[in-house]
Write a protein that holds these residues in place. Structure first.
Motif, PDB file in Angstrom:
ATOM      1  N   ARG A  64     -23.586 -20.613 -24.631  1.00 27.21           N
ATOM      2  CA  ARG A  64     -24.399 -21.429 -25.541  1.00 27.21           C
ATOM      3  C   ARG A  64     -24.853 -22.716 -24.857  1.00 27.21           C
ATOM      4  NH1 ARG A  64     -23.209 -24.774 -31.050  1.00 27.21           N
ATOM      5  NH2 ARG A  64     -25.376 -24.860 -31.737  1.00 27.21           N
ATOM      6  N   ASP A 142     -32.303 -24.962 -32.717  1.00 22.47           N
ATOM      7  CA  ASP A 142     -30.876 -25.275 -32.618  1.00 22.47           C
ATOM      8  C   ASP A 142     -30.726 -26.792 -32.604  1.00 22.47           C
ATOM      9  OD1 ASP A 142     -28.193 -25.569 -32.086  1.00 22.47           O
ATOM     10  OD2 ASP A 142     -28.130 -23.978 -30.588  1.00 22.47           O
ATOM     11  N   ALA A 144     -28.269 -28.519 -31.968  1.00 13.59           N
ATOM     12  CA  ALA A 144     -27.395 -29.001 -30.894  1.00 13.59           C
ATOM     13  C   ALA A 144     -28.172 -29.388 -29.639  1.00 13.59           C
ATOM     14  CB  ALA A 144     -26.361 -27.922 -30.537  1.00 13.59           C
ATOM     15  N   SER A 206     -17.801 -31.001 -28.022  1.00 18.14           N
ATOM     16  CA  SER A 206     -18.548 -29.914 -28.650  1.00 18.14           C
ATOM     17  C   SER A 206     -19.599 -29.379 -27.677  1.00 18.14           C
ATOM     18  CB  SER A 206     -19.232 -30.412 -29.919  1.00 18.14           C
ATOM     19  OG  SER A 206     -20.216 -31.386 -29.595  1.00 18.14           O
ATOM     20  N   ASP A 207     -20.190 -28.230 -28.041  1.00 16.53           N
ATOM     21  CA  ASP A 207     -21.243 -27.654 -27.192  1.00 16.53           C
ATOM     22  C   ASP A 207     -22.421 -28.619 -27.039  1.00 16.53           C
ATOM     23  OD1 ASP A 207     -19.798 -25.357 -26.823  1.00 16.53           O
ATOM     24  OD2 ASP A 207     -20.876 -24.181 -28.335  1.00 16.53           O
ATOM     25  N   GLN A 317     -27.817 -20.073 -35.544  1.00 14.30           N
ATOM     26  CA  GLN A 317     -28.431 -20.841 -34.469  1.00 14.30           C
ATOM     27  C   GLN A 317     -27.533 -20.873 -33.238  1.00 14.30           C
ATOM     28  OE1 GLN A 317     -29.188 -24.848 -35.860  1.00 14.30           O
ATOM     29  NE2 GLN A 317     -27.126 -25.540 -35.354  1.00 14.30           N
ATOM     30  N   ALA A 318     -26.206 -20.924 -33.448  1.00 16.58           N
ATOM     31  CA  ALA A 318     -25.293 -20.922 -32.300  1.00 16.58           C
ATOM     32  C   ALA A 318     -25.367 -19.592 -31.564  1.00 16.58           C
ATOM     33  CB  ALA A 318     -23.866 -21.198 -32.770  1.00 16.58           C
ATOM     34  N   GLU A 319     -25.385 -18.502 -32.298  1.00 21.12           N
ATOM     35  CA  GLU A 319     -25.464 -17.184 -31.660  1.00 21.12           C
ATOM     36  C   GLU A 319     -26.804 -16.982 -30.973  1.00 21.12           C
ATOM     37  OE1 GLU A 319     -24.820 -12.437 -32.763  1.00 21.12           O
ATOM     38  OE2 GLU A 319     -24.663 -13.985 -34.324  1.00 21.12           O
ATOM     39  N   SER A 322     -26.656 -18.769 -27.750  1.00 15.56           N
ATOM     40  CA  SER A 322     -25.791 -18.033 -26.817  1.00 15.56           C
ATOM     41  C   SER A 322     -26.533 -16.834 -26.228  1.00 15.56           C
ATOM     42  CB  SER A 322     -24.522 -17.561 -27.526  1.00 15.56           C
ATOM     43  OG  SER A 322     -23.724 -18.651 -27.929  1.00 15.56           O
TER      44      SER A 322
END
Length: 583
Positions: A64, A142, A144, A206-207, A317-319, A322
């Protein structure tokens, strides 16, 4: 002159001055060649470091964070290119013009104007990224990515001014400061990124914070590169009092001669205020900038389309990010292959340009045809090797075989990327400078359309197929442009020789993987076994391909002899029985 006659002193002085001018010319030419080689080596090392640093990033932080980095960095790179790409070239041209007229003050005015221009442009770019980071993250799909966008934007405070100083030194013919600065920037950038990742991993970031730490390496490296080249500049200015630097690698020489020319140049340049110089620099930089935009455009297209399209399939969104990281795994190797191909193509540009200037169409046609054939052959071999060895290479670099199918498909883009890179260099030698950039921009538009059509149905494999289709279109356009410009053709017999060599290589790699993988798995841990298979297969496949191309007539002795040092190479290959005796 008759015997006993004394030569006039003026003639003697003229001969001495002529000899001195010849010596200065030779020194300058030698210095330029050495400087070009130095910059080429520095660029190759820097790009290799920048490409391969993505592998430890994924190993430490995971897919990710790897995906976030690969989504954000092309956007930063695109903005940096818009701000800086053409300015070093423009600065070097204007500085060289001032230095040739003996006007050191004018050269420094060019540096001052370019520094203010780039500083202002960098500040605007920083504001655009920093203030719109949340919106950009929304567009990427995302949230992040927002901290990474902000930390990447910090580099825009230092990188533009560094570009101005590099152009200043290059305009003086001194490539060492730029080369050292470039290597320092990239080395510190990679080191800074790894330190931030290690600290973040230790403290459980965190990521989003890990990705921000990784992208902060650009600002850290940029600050180091700027410090190095600014140090060179301060030393130069301190030692420049009353002197003019010729840029030939021999140090400082006292100003002398050409006083009338210098006075005229100063009178003309006094009217060049900062705003006028900024305008001229901008106009000179536009063509180079437009060409450079094509390189990061494809990455930006992927960053803004693939994660969002993946989210449309129902994943989080995380997947999605990734999966984008898995999709990006094969790109460092493809970029490395294309970079080496581009360097090879650039080495052929001077010979093609010389043949074009001489009007020697036969030589130009022969060399262009040979280069095209080599491009397709090497690109096909690289793509085939990456596709067939995708699983062991994936495990060797990233510790698991996740996304191997996509890795293999991304590896196939090495063919089109190699052809495009070499065709771009050939077209540059033939005088068609803008065509490669237009082809790559067209490829970016096609990539966006193909992503929209294929990613919702086939995921990251669809994105990889979209890349194959878009880049192949650019490669075919580049090949067609070379054939039209040089009248180059691809003889069927030579193409058949390359095809047979590829078949031999493919058969051996399939046998090696199916037979060697189980045996290596018994003797070595999984990652070590994959590394042995990947590296051994690459070496074996490359050697067999090269030998088969020579034996099957894909490349002839006559073509090898046309290359620099080709006579000795052809003779050695014949002794090794790699070239047919008839040749």
């Amino acid at each position: 002159m008759r015997k006993g006659e004394v030569e006039h002193p003026g003639r003697v002085d003229e001969k001495c001055r002529g000899a001195e001018r010849d010596r200065i010319y030779v020194r300058k030419k030698t210095g330029m060649l050495r400087g070009a080689a130095l910059m080429g080596a520095a660029m190759l090392i820097s790009k290799t470091l920048g490409t391969m640093q993505k592998i430890p990033l994924q190993n430490i932080a995971g897919d990710r964070v790897f995906g976030i980095y690969n989504a954000v960095y092309p956007l930063y790179q695109l903005l940096l290119v818009m701000v800086t790409a053409g300015i070093p070239v423009a600065v070097s041209l204007l500085v060289a013009e001032r230095e040739a007229a003996g006007d050191g003050g004018g050269a420094r005015r060019v540096l001052r104007a370019s520094s203010w221009l780039l500083f202002g442009s960098g500040a605007i770019g920083f504001a655009l990224l920093w203030l719109n980071a949340d919106r950009i993250a929304l567009w990427m799909g995302d949230s992040a990515t927002a901290p990474a966008v902000r930390t990447a934007s910090l580099a825009l405070w230092v990188a533009p001014v560094m570009a101005a100083l590099r152009g200043y030194f290059q305009g003086q013919g001194d490539m060492l400061p730029s080369a050292v600065s470039q290597l320092s920037e990239q080395t510190v950038r990679v080191g800074g990124m790894l330190i931030m990742l290690a600290v973040g991993w230790h403290y459980g970031w965190s990521d989003a914070k890990l990705a921000a730490g990784a992208t902060s390496g650009s600002a850290i490296g940029g600050a180091a590169g700027l410090a190095v080249i600014a140090g060179y500049w301060m030393l130069r200015e301190r030692g420049n009092s009353g002197y003019s630097y010729e840029g030939n690698g021999d140090g400082m020489t006292a100003e002398s001669g050409m006083e009338h020319t210098k006075t005229r140049a100063r009178d003309r340049l006094e009217g060049d205020g900062l705003l006028a110089l900024m305008k001229r620099l901008s106009m000179l930089a536009v063509p180079v900038t437009l060409g450079a935009l094509a390189v990061p455009a494809l990455g930006v297209v992927d960053a803004f389309t693939v994660p969002r399209l993946l989210r449309g399939t129902g994943v989080s969104q995380a997947e999605a990010m990734s999966l984008f990281g898995l999709y990006s795994r094969g790109q460092p190797l493809v970029q490395l292959v294309v970079m080496v191909a581009g360097a090879m193509g650039a080495a052929l540009v001077p010979a093609l340009a010389a043949a074009r200037v001489r009007g020697d169409e036969a030589v130009m046609r022969q060399q262009a045809a040979f280069v095209l054939r080599v491009a397709w052959g090497l690109g096909a071999a690289a793509a085939l090797g990456l596709a067939l060895l995708a699983e062991p290479i994936n495990v060797m670099l990233y510790a698991d075989d996740a996304g191997t199918r996509t890795f293999a498909l991304v590896g196939c883009t090495a063919l089109a990327g190699t052809v495009s890179a070499i065709a771009a260099a050939v077209l540059q030698g033939l005088g068609a400078v803008s065509a490669p950039a237009l082809f790559m921009l067209a490829a970016a538009a096609l990539k966006a359309a193909f992503n929209a059509a294929l990613v919702p149905a086939y995921g990251t494999a669809g994105a990889a197929c979209a890349g194959i289709a878009a880049l192949t279109a650019a490669a075919l356009l580049g090949t067609g442009a070379v054939r039209r410009a040089a009248g180059a053709a691809l003889p069927a017999r030579r193409a058949a020789g390359i095809g047979l060599a590829l078949a031999v290589m493919a058969a051996v790699l399939v046998l090696a993987e199916r037979g060697g993988a189980p045996l290596l798995g018994l003797a070595l841990p999984p990652r070590a076994a994959a590394s042995a298979l990947a590296l051994g297969g690459t070496a074996l496949g490359g050697a067999l391909f090269a030998a088969a191309v020579l034996r099957f007539g894909g490349v002839t002795a006559r073509e090898l002899r046309a290359l620099p040092g080709g006579d000795a190479l052809a003779a050695r290959l014949r002794r090794w029985r790699l070239l047919p005796a008839a040749e």
